[in-house]
Design a protein around this motif. Structure first.
Motif, PDB file in Angstrom:
ATOM      1  N   ARG A  20       0.872  -1.176   0.000  1.00 17.70           N
ATOM      2  CA  ARG A  20       0.000   0.000   0.000  1.00 17.70           C
ATOM      3  C   ARG A  20       0.908   1.224   0.000  1.00 17.70           C
ATOM      4  NH1 ARG A  20      -4.801  -0.017   3.521  1.00 17.70           N
ATOM      5  NH2 ARG A  20      -3.422  -1.210   4.844  1.00 17.70           N
ATOM      6  N   ARG A  26       0.831   5.634  -0.077  1.00 16.79           N
ATOM      7  CA  ARG A  26      -0.031   6.783   0.195  1.00 16.79           C
ATOM      8  C   ARG A  26       0.160   7.896  -0.823  1.00 16.79           C
ATOM      9  NH1 ARG A  26      -1.970   5.591   5.261  1.00 16.79           N
ATOM     10  NH2 ARG A  26      -0.583   4.366   6.548  1.00 16.79           N
ATOM     11  N   ALA A  58       0.959   6.181  -7.228  1.00 11.94           N
ATOM     12  CA  ALA A  58       0.245   5.091  -7.880  1.00 11.94           C
ATOM     13  C   ALA A  58       1.151   4.580  -8.991  1.00 11.94           C
ATOM     14  CB  ALA A  58      -1.079   5.580  -8.447  1.00 11.94           C
ATOM     15  N   ALA A 105      -4.965  -0.699  -7.494  1.00  7.83           N
ATOM     16  CA  ALA A 105      -6.291  -0.138  -7.241  1.00  7.83           C
ATOM     17  C   ALA A 105      -6.290   0.573  -5.900  1.00  7.83           C
ATOM     18  CB  ALA A 105      -7.358  -1.236  -7.243  1.00  7.83           C
ATOM     19  N   GLY A 106      -6.647   1.842  -5.892  1.00  5.34           N
ATOM     20  CA  GLY A 106      -6.836   2.594  -4.656  1.00  5.34           C
ATOM     21  C   GLY A 106      -5.645   2.606  -3.717  1.00  5.34           C
ATOM     22  N   GLY A 107      -4.447   2.731  -4.247  1.00  5.60           N
ATOM     23  CA  GLY A 107      -3.251   2.754  -3.412  1.00  5.60           C
ATOM     24  C   GLY A 107      -2.682   1.383  -3.090  1.00  5.60           C
ATOM     25  N   LEU A 108      -3.390   0.320  -3.479  1.00  5.80           N
ATOM     26  CA  LEU A 108      -2.894  -1.046  -3.305  1.00  5.80           C
ATOM     27  C   LEU A 108      -2.224  -1.493  -4.595  1.00  5.80           C
ATOM     28  CD1 LEU A 108      -5.924  -2.711  -1.510  1.00  5.80           C
ATOM     29  CD2 LEU A 108      -3.813  -1.856  -0.485  1.00  5.80           C
ATOM     30  N   HIS A 109      -1.149  -2.267  -4.442  1.00  5.65           N
ATOM     31  CA  HIS A 109      -0.388  -2.737  -5.603  1.00  5.65           C
ATOM     32  C   HIS A 109      -0.038  -4.201  -5.427  1.00  5.65           C
ATOM     33  CE1 HIS A 109       0.274   1.614  -5.409  1.00  5.65           C
ATOM     34  NE2 HIS A 109       0.304   1.540  -6.720  1.00  5.65           N
TER      35      HIS A 109
END
Length: 86
Positions: free
Chosen positions: A26, A28, A31, A56-60
């Motif tokens: 994750r 912050r 991206a 997606a949404g800061g998750l990798h």
């Protein structure tokens, strides 16, 4: 953990999961695009090369170029649990 990319330089990330073949991070502030190659400084001093396979949404989700041994994964997860979140 610290993540290095050619595009973004060095970025702090939170290690959410680690296996012998993949990583879940994750971030912050950045991206990373799908397909980007990264170098990850894992807890305990090991490094791993990986490619972003989804974001997606800061998750990798990353796929490691070379699998890690089970002992290296266990050691990195234990050390990560003792670190404050990035």
């Amino acid at each position: 953990v610290l993540v290095h990319s050619m595009r973004h330089g060095e970025v702090a990330a939170e290690l959410l999961n680690l296996s012998t073949t993949g990583v879940l991070l994750r971030t912050r502030t950045s991206a990373f695009p799908v397909g980007e190659d990264l170098r990850i400084a894992l807890p305990g001093g090991a490094t791993a090369a990986a490619r972003i396979v989804w974001a997606a949404g800061g998750l990798h989700g990353l796929s490691l170029h070379t699998p890690l041994g089970r002992a290296a994964v266990a050691a990195a997860l234990l050390k990560a649990a003792a670190l404050p979140p990035a």
